[in-house]
Design a protein around this motif. Sequence first.
Motif, PDB file in Angstrom:
ATOM      1  N   GLU A  95     -84.436 -69.108 -46.909  1.00 43.58           N
ATOM      2  CA  GLU A  95     -85.251 -70.254 -47.308  1.00 43.58           C
ATOM      3  C   GLU A  95     -86.502 -70.380 -46.446  1.00 43.58           C
ATOM      4  OE1 GLU A  95     -82.758 -73.677 -46.964  1.00 43.58           O
ATOM      5  OE2 GLU A  95     -81.499 -73.089 -48.667  1.00 43.58           O
ATOM      6  N   SER A  96     -86.378 -70.065 -45.174  1.00 41.67           N
ATOM      7  CA  SER A  96     -87.494 -70.250 -44.245  1.00 41.67           C
ATOM      8  C   SER A  96     -88.386 -69.015 -44.130  1.00 41.67           C
ATOM      9  CB  SER A  96     -86.957 -70.626 -42.864  1.00 41.67           C
ATOM     10  OG  SER A  96     -86.197 -69.562 -42.330  1.00 41.67           O
ATOM     11  N   SER A  97     -88.129 -68.008 -44.939  1.00 41.12           N
ATOM     12  CA  SER A  97     -88.944 -66.783 -44.957  1.00 41.12           C
ATOM     13  C   SER A  97     -89.005 -66.090 -43.607  1.00 41.12           C
ATOM     14  CB  SER A  97     -90.362 -67.075 -45.460  1.00 41.12           C
ATOM     15  OG  SER A  97     -90.321 -67.599 -46.755  1.00 41.12           O
ATOM     16  N   GLN A  98     -87.910 -66.137 -42.868  1.00 38.57           N
ATOM     17  CA  GLN A  98     -87.861 -65.417 -41.601  1.00 38.57           C
ATOM     18  C   GLN A  98     -87.680 -63.928 -41.881  1.00 38.57           C
ATOM     19  OE1 GLN A  98     -84.637 -67.478 -39.600  1.00 38.57           O
ATOM     20  NE2 GLN A  98     -86.086 -68.752 -38.482  1.00 38.57           N
ATOM     21  N   ILE A  99     -87.975 -63.105 -40.904  1.00 40.76           N
ATOM     22  CA  ILE A  99     -87.844 -61.661 -41.053  1.00 40.76           C
ATOM     23  C   ILE A  99     -86.375 -61.304 -41.228  1.00 40.76           C
ATOM     24  CG2 ILE A  99     -88.108 -59.442 -39.878  1.00 40.76           C
ATOM     25  CD1 ILE A  99     -90.594 -60.633 -38.507  1.00 40.76           C
ATOM     26  N   TYR A 100     -86.090 -60.464 -42.216  1.00 42.77           N
ATOM     27  CA  TYR A 100     -84.714 -60.015 -42.471  1.00 42.77           C
ATOM     28  C   TYR A 100     -84.755 -58.537 -42.829  1.00 42.77           C
ATOM     29  CZ  TYR A 100     -80.121 -59.483 -44.579  1.00 42.77           C
ATOM     30  OH  TYR A 100     -78.855 -59.048 -44.872  1.00 42.77           O
ATOM     31  N   VAL A 101     -84.051 -57.705 -42.084  1.00 39.77           N
ATOM     32  CA  VAL A 101     -83.941 -56.282 -42.395  1.00 39.77           C
ATOM     33  C   VAL A 101     -82.823 -56.135 -43.420  1.00 39.77           C
ATOM     34  CG1 VAL A 101     -83.439 -53.990 -41.492  1.00 39.77           C
ATOM     35  CG2 VAL A 101     -84.761 -55.604 -40.113  1.00 39.77           C
ATOM     36  N   ASP A 102     -83.160 -55.639 -44.591  1.00 40.54           N
ATOM     37  CA  ASP A 102     -82.219 -55.579 -45.707  1.00 40.54           C
ATOM     38  C   ASP A 102     -81.146 -54.517 -45.481  1.00 40.54           C
ATOM     39  OD1 ASP A 102     -80.893 -55.736 -48.086  1.00 40.54           O
ATOM     40  OD2 ASP A 102     -82.578 -55.081 -49.328  1.00 40.54           O
ATOM     41  N   LYS A 103     -79.962 -54.970 -45.146  1.00 40.60           N
ATOM     42  CA  LYS A 103     -78.803 -54.089 -44.997  1.00 40.60           C
ATOM     43  C   LYS A 103     -77.759 -54.432 -46.054  1.00 40.60           C
ATOM     44  CE  LYS A 103     -79.484 -53.404 -40.089  1.00 40.60           C
ATOM     45  NZ  LYS A 103     -78.918 -53.538 -38.757  1.00 40.60           N
ATOM     46  N   THR A 104     -78.213 -55.066 -47.130  1.00 40.59           N
ATOM     47  CA  THR A 104     -77.272 -55.540 -48.140  1.00 40.59           C
ATOM     48  C   THR A 104     -76.615 -54.397 -48.928  1.00 40.59           C
ATOM     49  OG1 THR A 104     -79.058 -55.921 -49.739  1.00 40.59           O
ATOM     50  CG2 THR A 104     -78.368 -57.792 -48.373  1.00 40.59           C
ATOM     51  N   ALA A 105     -77.214 -53.216 -48.941  1.00 39.76           N
ATOM     52  CA  ALA A 105     -76.545 -52.077 -49.601  1.00 39.76           C
ATOM     53  C   ALA A 105     -75.252 -51.740 -48.847  1.00 39.76           C
ATOM     54  CB  ALA A 105     -77.478 -50.870 -49.644  1.00 39.76           C
ATOM     55  N   LEU A 106     -75.282 -51.876 -47.528  1.00 38.57           N
ATOM     56  CA  LEU A 106     -74.068 -51.642 -46.734  1.00 38.57           C
ATOM     57  C   LEU A 106     -73.039 -52.744 -46.972  1.00 38.57           C
ATOM     58  CD1 LEU A 106     -75.803 -50.532 -43.421  1.00 38.57           C
ATOM     59  CD2 LEU A 106     -74.674 -49.070 -45.106  1.00 38.57           C
ATOM     60  N   MET A 151     -96.865 -59.732 -48.671  1.00 37.51           N
ATOM     61  CA  MET A 151     -95.827 -60.562 -48.084  1.00 37.51           C
ATOM     62  C   MET A 151     -96.324 -61.128 -46.754  1.00 37.51           C
ATOM     63  SD  MET A 151     -91.992 -59.399 -47.146  1.00 37.51           S
ATOM     64  CE  MET A 151     -91.004 -60.384 -46.092  1.00 37.51           C
ATOM     65  N   LYS A 152     -96.073 -62.400 -46.544  1.00 39.38           N
ATOM     66  CA  LYS A 152     -96.463 -63.037 -45.296  1.00 39.38           C
ATOM     67  C   LYS A 152     -95.555 -62.576 -44.162  1.00 39.38           C
ATOM     68  CE  LYS A 152     -96.666 -67.440 -45.259  1.00 39.38           C
ATOM     69  NZ  LYS A 152     -96.569 -68.869 -45.520  1.00 39.38           N
ATOM     70  N   ASN A 153     -96.133 -62.521 -42.970  1.00 40.61           N
ATOM     71  CA  ASN A 153     -95.311 -62.225 -41.806  1.00 40.61           C
ATOM     72  C   ASN A 153     -94.481 -63.449 -41.477  1.00 40.61           C
ATOM     73  OD1 ASN A 153     -96.323 -59.669 -41.525  1.00 40.61           O
ATOM     74  ND2 ASN A 153     -97.939 -60.281 -40.128  1.00 40.61           N
ATOM     75  N   GLY A 154     -93.182 -63.262 -41.379  1.00 44.40           N
ATOM     76  CA  GLY A 154     -92.296 -64.369 -41.050  1.00 44.40           C
ATOM     77  C   GLY A 154     -91.972 -64.372 -39.568  1.00 44.40           C
ATOM     78  N   ALA A 155     -91.294 -65.421 -39.177  1.00 41.78           N
ATOM     79  CA  ALA A 155     -90.872 -65.545 -37.781  1.00 41.78           C
ATOM     80  C   ALA A 155     -89.613 -64.718 -37.559  1.00 41.78           C
ATOM     81  CB  ALA A 155     -90.594 -67.013 -37.468  1.00 41.78           C
ATOM     82  N   LEU A 156     -89.410 -64.326 -36.317  1.00 43.51           N
ATOM     83  CA  LEU A 156     -88.161 -63.646 -35.968  1.00 43.51           C
ATOM     84  C   LEU A 156     -87.025 -64.652 -36.024  1.00 43.51           C
ATOM     85  CD1 LEU A 156     -89.305 -61.443 -32.949  1.00 43.51           C
ATOM     86  CD2 LEU A 156     -88.730 -60.681 -35.255  1.00 43.51           C
ATOM     87  N   PRO A 157     -85.887 -64.272 -36.577  1.00 40.91           N
ATOM     88  CA  PRO A 157     -84.778 -65.217 -36.735  1.00 40.91           C
ATOM     89  C   PRO A 157     -83.901 -65.329 -35.488  1.00 40.91           C
ATOM     90  CG  PRO A 157     -84.243 -63.153 -37.790  1.00 40.91           C
ATOM     91  CD  PRO A 157     -85.642 -63.009 -37.253  1.00 40.91           C
ATOM     92  N   LEU A 158     -84.479 -65.665 -34.376  1.00 43.34           N
ATOM     93  CA  LEU A 158     -83.715 -65.773 -33.132  1.00 43.34           C
ATOM     94  C   LEU A 158     -82.747 -66.951 -33.210  1.00 43.34           C
ATOM     95  CD1 LEU A 158     -86.608 -65.116 -30.604  1.00 43.34           C
ATOM     96  CD2 LEU A 158     -84.902 -63.507 -31.456  1.00 43.34           C
ATOM     97  N   GLY A 159     -81.472 -66.665 -33.031  1.00 48.62           N
ATOM     98  CA  GLY A 159     -80.460 -67.710 -33.052  1.00 48.62           C
ATOM     99  C   GLY A 159     -80.070 -68.192 -34.441  1.00 48.62           C
ATOM    100  N   THR A 160     -80.620 -67.590 -35.487  1.00 45.49           N
ATOM    101  CA  THR A 160     -80.293 -67.995 -36.855  1.00 45.49           C
ATOM    102  C   THR A 160     -78.998 -67.330 -37.275  1.00 45.49           C
ATOM    103  OG1 THR A 160     -82.636 -68.211 -37.391  1.00 45.49           O
ATOM    104  CG2 THR A 160     -81.112 -68.049 -39.238  1.00 45.49           C
ATOM    105  N   SER A 161     -78.018 -68.126 -37.650  1.00 46.24           N
ATOM    106  CA  SER A 161     -76.750 -67.549 -38.085  1.00 46.24           C
ATOM    107  C   SER A 161     -76.414 -67.922 -39.525  1.00 46.24           C
ATOM    108  CB  SER A 161     -75.620 -67.978 -37.151  1.00 46.24           C
ATOM    109  OG  SER A 161     -75.499 -69.382 -37.159  1.00 46.24           O
ATOM    110  N   SER A 162     -77.319 -68.610 -40.210  1.00 46.70           N
ATOM    111  CA  SER A 162     -77.118 -68.975 -41.609  1.00 46.70           C
ATOM    112  C   SER A 162     -78.028 -68.126 -42.486  1.00 46.70           C
ATOM    113  CB  SER A 162     -77.421 -70.458 -41.831  1.00 46.70           C
ATOM    114  OG  SER A 162     -77.485 -70.730 -43.213  1.00 46.70           O
ATOM    115  N   PHE A 163     -77.419 -67.306 -43.330  1.00 42.38           N
ATOM    116  CA  PHE A 163     -78.193 -66.439 -44.202  1.00 42.38           C
ATOM    117  C   PHE A 163     -79.068 -67.253 -45.152  1.00 42.38           C
ATOM    118  CE2 PHE A 163     -78.608 -63.901 -48.134  1.00 42.38           C
ATOM    119  CZ  PHE A 163     -79.316 -62.835 -47.619  1.00 42.38           C
ATOM    120  N   ALA A 164     -78.520 -68.303 -45.740  1.00 39.46           N
ATOM    121  CA  ALA A 164     -79.284 -69.125 -46.685  1.00 39.46           C
ATOM    122  C   ALA A 164     -80.507 -69.743 -46.003  1.00 39.46           C
ATOM    123  CB  ALA A 164     -78.402 -70.211 -47.278  1.00 39.46           C
TER     124      ALA A 164
END
Length: 125
Positions: free
Chosen positions: A18-29, A1-14
Motif C-alpha cells: 500500500e505504501s509503495s515501499q521497495i519490494y524484491v519480488d520473490k513470489t515465484a518462490l 515507477m517511482k522510487n519507494g522507501a526501503l521497508p526497514l522494520g516493515t513486517s506487513s506485506f499489505a
Amino acid sequence: MKNGALPLGTSSFAKLRESSQIYVDKTALIFQLASLTQNYFIARPRRFGKSLLISTIESLFRHGLRDFKGLKIASLWKRVRNLSSTASGFLHVDSGAYGGGMDAQSASDAAHCLWTSWNSLPIRQ
C-alpha cells in the motif's frame, strides 16, 4: 515507477504494498512453496525477514491476489486452477505475542500442543 522507501522494520506485506515501499519480488518462490503438499516450519535468525515472508503467504491465502498486482505470483496463481481451494490451511504462530519470555521447554510444549491440535482439525484429515 517511482522510487519507494526501503521497508526497514516493515513486517506487513499489505502495508508494504500500500505504501509503495521497495519490494524484491520473490513470489515465484512463494508459489513453489504453496504448491507443495507438505507442512513447513520456518525458523531463521533474527531480522532475516520471517515476519514479512509469513505475512506475504498469509495475505495470499486469506485475500487471494488482492495485494499481488504486478508480481510474478499473480500470473502463476491464476494458471493453477483451484490451488487456493485445495490448500489445507494456514497456521501463523507469533512467538512475539509471548513477549520473548518463554523458556525452551515451554516453547516446545506449546509447539507440541499446537501441532497436535492442528493435525486433529477436520480439514487436515
